[in-house]
Design a protein around this motif. Structure first.
Motif, PDB file in Angstrom:
ATOM      1  N   ASP A 223      34.580  18.947  24.564  1.00 22.27           N
ATOM      2  CA  ASP A 223      34.456  19.483  25.929  1.00 22.27           C
ATOM      3  C   ASP A 223      35.736  19.246  26.717  1.00 22.27           C
ATOM      4  OD1 ASP A 223      31.767  20.350  25.612  1.00 22.27           O
ATOM      5  OD2 ASP A 223      31.069  18.299  25.938  1.00 22.27           O
ATOM      6  N   ALA A 224      36.297  18.056  26.598  1.00 22.71           N
ATOM      7  CA  ALA A 224      37.537  17.743  27.308  1.00 22.71           C
ATOM      8  C   ALA A 224      38.687  18.570  26.745  1.00 22.71           C
ATOM      9  CB  ALA A 224      37.846  16.250  27.196  1.00 22.71           C
ATOM     10  N   LEU A 225      38.738  18.704  25.418  1.00 15.94           N
ATOM     11  CA  LEU A 225      39.792  19.505  24.804  1.00 15.94           C
ATOM     12  C   LEU A 225      39.697  20.965  25.233  1.00 15.94           C
ATOM     13  CD1 LEU A 225      39.937  18.103  21.147  1.00 15.94           C
ATOM     14  CD2 LEU A 225      41.533  17.682  23.014  1.00 15.94           C
ATOM     15  N   ASN A 226      38.482  21.479  25.320  1.00 15.59           N
ATOM     16  CA  ASN A 226      38.314  22.873  25.744  1.00 15.59           C
ATOM     17  C   ASN A 226      38.782  23.082  27.178  1.00 15.59           C
ATOM     18  OD1 ASN A 226      37.401  24.116  23.419  1.00 15.59           O
ATOM     19  ND2 ASN A 226      35.251  23.600  23.804  1.00 15.59           N
ATOM     20  N   ALA A 227      38.505  22.089  28.034  1.00 12.36           N
ATOM     21  CA  ALA A 227      38.958  22.199  29.425  1.00 12.36           C
ATOM     22  C   ALA A 227      40.479  22.300  29.480  1.00 12.36           C
ATOM     23  CB  ALA A 227      38.466  21.008  30.232  1.00 12.36           C
ATOM     24  N   VAL A 228      41.156  21.433  28.734  1.00  9.85           N
ATOM     25  CA  VAL A 228      42.615  21.473  28.702  1.00  9.85           C
ATOM     26  C   VAL A 228      43.090  22.756  28.022  1.00  9.85           C
ATOM     27  CG1 VAL A 228      44.694  20.301  27.873  1.00  9.85           C
ATOM     28  CG2 VAL A 228      42.766  18.970  28.756  1.00  9.85           C
ATOM     29  N   ARG A 229      42.373  23.191  27.016  1.00 12.62           N
ATOM     30  CA  ARG A 229      42.712  24.451  26.341  1.00 12.62           C
ATOM     31  C   ARG A 229      42.765  25.603  27.342  1.00 12.62           C
ATOM     32  NH1 ARG A 229      42.419  26.215  21.268  1.00 12.62           N
ATOM     33  NH2 ARG A 229      41.299  24.338  20.574  1.00 12.62           N
ATOM     34  N   HIS A 230      41.767  25.669  28.220  1.00  8.96           N
ATOM     35  CA  HIS A 230      41.720  26.765  29.186  1.00  8.96           C
ATOM     36  C   HIS A 230      42.897  26.708  30.156  1.00  8.96           C
ATOM     37  CE1 HIS A 230      37.124  26.593  28.405  1.00  8.96           C
ATOM     38  NE2 HIS A 230      37.713  27.413  27.552  1.00  8.96           N
ATOM     39  N   THR A 231      43.241  25.507  30.603  1.00 11.39           N
ATOM     40  CA  THR A 231      44.370  25.368  31.529  1.00 11.39           C
ATOM     41  C   THR A 231      45.681  25.738  30.853  1.00 11.39           C
ATOM     42  OG1 THR A 231      43.219  23.631  32.767  1.00 11.39           O
ATOM     43  CG2 THR A 231      45.609  23.766  33.033  1.00 11.39           C
ATOM     44  N   LEU A 232      45.875  25.265  29.622  1.00 14.15           N
ATOM     45  CA  LEU A 232      47.091  25.598  28.891  1.00 14.15           C
ATOM     46  C   LEU A 232      47.150  27.100  28.581  1.00 14.15           C
ATOM     47  CD1 LEU A 232      47.274  22.599  26.381  1.00 14.15           C
ATOM     48  CD2 LEU A 232      48.722  22.986  28.388  1.00 14.15           C
ATOM     49  N   THR A 233      46.001  27.687  28.312  1.00  9.46           N
ATOM     50  CA  THR A 233      45.966  29.131  28.058  1.00  9.46           C
ATOM     51  C   THR A 233      46.428  29.899  29.286  1.00  9.46           C
ATOM     52  OG1 THR A 233      44.187  28.936  26.421  1.00  9.46           O
ATOM     53  CG2 THR A 233      44.474  31.079  27.482  1.00  9.46           C
ATOM     54  N   ALA A 234      45.945  29.502  30.464  1.00  9.77           N
ATOM     55  CA  ALA A 234      46.388  30.155  31.701  1.00  9.77           C
ATOM     56  C   ALA A 234      47.888  30.010  31.883  1.00  9.77           C
ATOM     57  CB  ALA A 234      45.638  29.561  32.894  1.00  9.77           C
ATOM     58  N   MET A 235      48.410  28.830  31.565  1.00  8.47           N
ATOM     59  CA  MET A 235      49.852  28.608  31.693  1.00  8.47           C
ATOM     60  C   MET A 235      50.623  29.489  30.713  1.00  8.47           C
ATOM     61  SD  MET A 235      50.032  24.468  32.264  1.00  8.47           S
ATOM     62  CE  MET A 235      51.731  24.498  32.850  1.00  8.47           C
ATOM     63  N   GLY A 236      50.104  29.600  29.505  1.00  7.63           N
ATOM     64  CA  GLY A 236      50.758  30.449  28.526  1.00  7.63           C
ATOM     65  C   GLY A 236      50.715  31.914  28.905  1.00  7.63           C
ATOM     66  N   GLN A 237      49.591  32.363  29.452  1.00  2.00           N
ATOM     67  CA  GLN A 237      49.467  33.758  29.877  1.00  2.00           C
ATOM     68  C   GLN A 237      50.456  34.088  30.991  1.00  2.00           C
ATOM     69  OE1 GLN A 237      45.271  33.494  30.755  1.00  2.00           O
ATOM     70  NE2 GLN A 237      44.692  34.621  28.899  1.00  2.00           N
ATOM     71  N   ALA A 238      50.729  33.113  31.847  1.00  2.00           N
ATOM     72  CA  ALA A 238      51.648  33.339  32.961  1.00  2.00           C
ATOM     73  C   ALA A 238      53.109  33.136  32.572  1.00  2.00           C
ATOM     74  CB  ALA A 238      51.294  32.403  34.124  1.00  2.00           C
ATOM     75  N   GLY A 239      53.350  32.558  31.377  1.00  2.00           N
ATOM     76  CA  GLY A 239      54.730  32.417  30.913  1.00  2.00           C
ATOM     77  C   GLY A 239      55.282  31.010  30.954  1.00  2.00           C
ATOM     78  N   TYR A 240      54.416  29.983  30.965  1.00  2.00           N
ATOM     79  CA  TYR A 240      54.911  28.616  31.135  1.00  2.00           C
ATOM     80  C   TYR A 240      54.756  27.746  29.885  1.00  2.00           C
ATOM     81  CZ  TYR A 240      55.596  29.873  35.923  1.00  2.00           C
ATOM     82  OH  TYR A 240      56.054  30.493  37.064  1.00  2.00           O
ATOM     83  N   LEU A 241      54.691  28.389  28.701  1.00  2.00           N
ATOM     84  CA  LEU A 241      54.753  27.631  27.452  1.00  2.00           C
ATOM     85  C   LEU A 241      55.997  28.027  26.667  1.00  2.00           C
ATOM     86  CD1 LEU A 241      51.011  27.613  26.273  1.00  2.00           C
ATOM     87  CD2 LEU A 241      52.220  25.966  27.718  1.00  2.00           C
ATOM     88  N   GLY A 242      56.992  28.547  27.360  1.00  2.00           N
ATOM     89  CA  GLY A 242      58.201  29.025  26.708  1.00  2.00           C
ATOM     90  C   GLY A 242      59.039  27.939  26.062  1.00  2.00           C
ATOM     91  N   LEU A 243      58.904  26.696  26.493  1.00  3.91           N
ATOM     92  CA  LEU A 243      59.671  25.598  25.906  1.00  3.91           C
ATOM     93  C   LEU A 243      59.004  25.000  24.681  1.00  3.91           C
ATOM     94  CD1 LEU A 243      60.787  23.653  29.133  1.00  3.91           C
ATOM     95  CD2 LEU A 243      62.160  25.225  27.754  1.00  3.91           C
ATOM     96  N   VAL A 244      57.726  25.276  24.503  1.00  2.00           N
ATOM     97  CA  VAL A 244      56.955  24.642  23.434  1.00  2.00           C
ATOM     98  C   VAL A 244      57.456  25.113  22.073  1.00  2.00           C
ATOM     99  CG1 VAL A 244      54.668  24.364  22.406  1.00  2.00           C
ATOM    100  CG2 VAL A 244      54.935  24.409  24.904  1.00  2.00           C
TER     101      VAL A 244
END
Length: 918
Positions: A321-342
């Motif tokens: 459940d905790a991992l899924n919550a973070v998954r959703h936040t990271l997904t939003a960041m990736g959709q907006a373009g903020y996982l470019g350094l990963v």
């Protein structure tokens, strides 16, 4: 032993392949990123959903438990320490994940560190334009300015349905109709996210009638889905939002932040949402990670490590459940373009920086580049105010004004700008004009334009001739001590920049950041009476008090305290940008008595020099202003009265923060307006009223005036926009996105004071009293109540005629074509509205008499021009939510209702054409 022989020709390529594979794995295993402390523009790019998922999986595989827990909510202390205002989540700098930096809205982007942002017109003004292209540009402006202010999350768009015009936050909504809110909201949100900013649509759900944070909304399933969830559904299904914010309200006894039906069944399963959910600030009351809530804002209070570990031990939730919550936040960041350094290593895990920065921050834009952006966006602010203006009445063509007219402007907004700041951008002071100056410029230097304040909240600076350096009153002046150096000044108790940039001009006297000052003067009262005192300020801390031997203790003067980067009080700024306190200090002063006034001040901003001014209202001042305005109304042929909204909450509220207990204008303005009308009409003069209101007002004075123009909360360009419309440079085209009731008791709330007075229970019942789906115009139709002005209503300086309706069946709905002709003598824009009538449905299904299903904005129809246009009625627009439909649990219950009437017209009560969907 059996020997194995390998041909030399095979051995060499096999060996090379093994070596190459080893080298490949070794290099992938030893990726050693060196992440910057500021997220670079080059890394800001939108990637495919598959690539977002791959990076998110890699991050989750590499994150420590501590990093996972930290991504479950905001860091209030970090936000405060860094000046990050609304909200801040620290990211995962070790793995290349930057911060989440959130700015409030939705009316503009709340400024940070003194950085100027554009103040556009409000949500109802934008909705009144019925212009999806403008809505997209509005959203693009929000996204651009959010990112230019070092942000990447916009706390908006606000999709709450205006159920009745009492909730103060409805001033930011997009009207009372779910279809209009859905279409306009999607366009805004798409514009925000095309600028690499996460749009957080809010508030899920049923926030349109909240009177307190403890309210419980009782609502049936059909009303929930057809009215209050429809805008959210449309935006989410069309991938228009990466974030969703919950409401403060309970729904059928369950808090929104822990409503698994909304956050899991509806949002995830029905609509396919993959982004992040968050609470409103302080809107959580228990552990909610396992209920579908991803981010607890503004800080972690309930979704903490301690609570989660206890819940896992009790087996009431899982680590997933905790991992899924973070998954959703990271997904939003990736959709907006903020996982470019990963970067992803050979083992599928995100590569880590051995010596990471403390955080990966975002950057802002200043100087000439920012000014260029602001210039461009001021045009969007102006266009929104122009297109959103609604002409409600225009008897005998009282408008537009002409250069030959003898014009009197009455009210503060003749020379000031209406611009509330609560959860909104304060705006660019240099672009804020009252109406008088631009109107004079348009009508020409010889046009006769006079102005009278009539009703004032600013007052006058305490005059220098009443102030003395000693109690003996032998020498006029003020003793000013700045950083230990004493000076005598003769310009009153004022520190001003003498410029609209908040920075000292050559003759400015304001304080630079870090400077401290004490101002002391002795006031000799010019006459006996009740005086009203207030301290105006910006850019720091100031405390003022009045002392006299007969007082038991010094009297603090209203306005004392800290004013940050922006005025924190009042809806109208001074010309220099100082905030005006919401209240005044009333004190009786005796003629020729001497009173000591002291002010202690400290500048606290690099962006703004500390300004202050001690202002007062002397006895008789308000009456003098009023008498002059009433007298002048008898002397001028055209009287334009400007009225602005201060919400009429339970207690005066210039910031529009309180819910309304009245739909009338504020008492002082209302009584002045009635006196001005009487005076003008006694002498045969015309009266035009310009409203700057967040929401509808009642108008028992309507029959006495010749024209009414609703400008809403029109932002920094409102004065210029009003001048263009009043003068006819711009022909008004806005249509009401919300019904104006004739009486406060005409809404579905019924007898307001009886049902929602001080002793009410904290239950907002959407089911009883015949409400349900019957919100806004649906209510007035069902109850057979005549509104003051109907939904969709709005006049023009020209006239339009409708004809030639044709309906044709298509694969997914019906094409509706018709012709609109400009039969007047001025070029104008018309907004045609398409409604469907009630369907033949089971008795338990609620059915509105008319429901908006499409609209068409026809720009610049020339006199005599006829334009044939096409609208579309989709299958979904014909559907209703059937609670008894036999579908598996958790699936949608939409049923298409065929064979219904379709109507086309200029408002919900002006339907000129009709046909049938067969």
């Amino acid at each position: 032993m059996k020997k194995i022989f390998i041909k030399p020709g095979i051995l060499i390529p096999v060996g090379a392949a093994v070596i190459a594979a080893f080298l490949f794995l070794w290099t992938r295993e030893t990726i050693r990123p060196d992440f910057p402390s500021v997220y670079p523009e080059s890394a800001l790019e939108k990637i495919s959903d598959a690539e977002v998922e791959r990076k998110v999986n890699a991050l989750l595989a590499a994150m420590t438990e501590e990093e996972v827990y930290a991504m479950l909510g905001g860091s209030n202390s970090a936000a405060s320490a860094k000046g990050y205002g609304t909200g801040y989540v620290g990211g995962v700098p070790r793995l290349g994940v930057p911060v989440l930096r959130m700015w409030d809205g939705p009316k503009g982007v709340v400024g940070n560190g003194g950085l100027t942002t554009t103040s556009p017109a409000s949500g109802p003004a934008l909705a009144a334009s019925f212009d999806e292209k403008l809505a997209y540009e509005y959203g693009r402006m929000l996204g651009e300015e959010n990112r230019s202010t070092a942000g990447n999350v916009q706390l908006g768009v606000q999709l709450d349905i205006i159920r009745a015009p009492f909730l103060s936050k409805s001033r930011d909504s997009l009207g009372e109709d779910p279809y209009l809110a859905a279409k306009m909201g999607y366009a805004i949100s798409a514009g925000v996210q095309d600028e690499h900013v996460i749009s957080t649509i809010k508030h899920l759900a049923c926030y349109g009638s909240m009177f307190s944070y403890s309210d419980n909304v009782e609502i049936d399933e059909q009303s929930l889905h057809e009215i209050y969830l429809q805008p959210f559904e449309y935006v989410v299904k069309n991938k228009g939002a990466y974030g969703v914010m919950t409401a403060y309200t309970d729904i059928n006894g369950q808090p929104s932040s822990e409503n698994s039906y909304l956050l899991k069944t509806v949002l995830r399963d029905m609509w396919g949402f993959t982004g992040m959910t968050m609470t409103d600030w302080g809107g959580n009351g228990t552990l909610t990670v396992h209920m579908g809530l991803d981010l607890e804002m503004e800080r972690l209070e309930y979704n903490t490590r301690e609570n989660i570990e206890a819940a896992m031990e009790a087996k009431t939730m899982h680590w997933e459940d905790a991992l899924n919550a973070v998954r959703h936040t990271l997904t939003a960041m990736g959709q907006a373009g903020y996982l470019g350094l990963v970067q992803i290593g050979w083992n599928g895990r995100a590569a880590a920086d051995a010596v990471p920065p403390a955080s990966i921050e975002l950057t802002d834009i200043e100087g000439k580049e920012r000014e260029k952006m602001l210039e461009k966006n001021n045009e969007i602010s102006l266009k929104t105010a122009l297109e959103g203006a609604v002409l409600l009445k225009n008897k005998d063509r009282a408008l537009p004004l002409t250069p030959e007219d003898d014009i009197l402007l009455v009210g503060l907004l003749a020379e000031h700008t209406m611009n509330h700041y609560y959860e909104s951008s304060y705006g660019w002071l240099e672009k804020m004009n009252g109406v008088k100056s631009p109107l004079q410029q348009i009508l020409g230097p010889y046009a006769r334009i006079t102005s009278e304040t009539g009703w004032d909240v600013i007052g006058e600076p305490v005059p220098a001739e009443c102030l003395y350096t000693t109690p003996e009153c032998t020498e006029n002046g003020v003793t000013v001590v700045i950083d230990g150096e004493t000076k005598m000044r003769s310009d009153g108790i004022r520190l001003v920049t003498n410029t609209r940039t908040y920075q000292n001009a050559s003759d400015g006297t304001a304080l630079k950041n870090g400077q401290e000052a004490s101002l002391t003067a002795y006031l000799k009262a010019p006459k006996t009476g009740i005086y009203e005192l207030q301290l105006l300020k910006i850019g720091g801390k100031a405390e003022a008090e009045l002392n006299f031997s007969a007082f038991a203790e010094p009297v603090p003067i209203e306005g004392s305290g800290i004013s940050g980067q922006w005025p924190s009080d009042g809806a109208i700024p001074t010309e220099e940008g100082m905030g005006i306190p919401s209240t005044v200090t009333e004190v009786k002063l005796e003629q020729d008595q001497v009173y000591q006034i002291t002010v202690e001040a400290q500048a606290m901003s690099d962006a703004k020099d500390l300004q202050l001014s001690l202002n007062w209202f002397v006895p008789g001042y308000r009456k003098k202003l009023r008498d002059r305005a009433v007298k002048a109304a008898a002397e001028h042929e055209k009287v334009v009265f400007f009225a602005y909204d201060n919400a009429r909450g339970r207690g005066e509220d210039r910031l529009l923060r309180k819910n309304r207990s009245s739909l009338e204008l504020e008492e002082g303005q209302l009584s002045l307006l009635k006196d001005v009308i009487r005076s003008a009409k006694e002498h045969g003069n015309e009266v035009i009223v310009v409203l700057n209101t967040g929401l509808p007002v009642t108008m028992d004075w309507l029959n006495g005036v010749d024209a009414v123009l609703e400008m809403w909360l029109c932002g920094q360009a409102g004065g210029d926009a009003a001048a263009q419309i009043l003068s006819g440079v711009k022909n008004p085209s806005g249509k009401l996105p919300v019904t104006f009731p004739a009486n406060i008791n005409d809404t579905q709330f019924g007898d307001f004071e009886k049902n929602y007075g001080a002793d009410r229970v904290n239950v907002i019942d959407y089911e009883k009293g015949g409400s349900g789906i019957y919100s806004g115009y649906r209510w007035y139709d069902k109850a057979e109540i005549e509104p003051l002005f109907a939904f969709g209503y709005g006049l023009s300086y020209t006239e339009f005629a409708y004809s030639g309706l044709a309906v044709e069946k298509e694969e997914d709905g019906y094409a509706v074509t018709f012709t609109v002709e400009n039969v007047g003598d001025i070029t104008g824009t018309e907004i045609a509205q398409i409604y469907v009538g009630a369907a033949d449905a089971p008795d338990y299904v609620q059915m509105a008499e008319y429901a908006l299903v499409d609209f068409v904005r026809m720009e610049d129809l020339e006199p005599g021009e006829a334009r044939t246009v096409r609208a579309f009625v989709s299958e979904r627009a014909q559907s209703y939510w059937d609670v008894k439909t036999d579908v598996p649990e958790g699936q949608e219950k939409w049923v298409v209702a065929e064979d219904r009437m379709v109507y086309v017209g200029a408002s919900s009560r002006e339907l000129y054409l009709r046909g049938r969907l067969e």
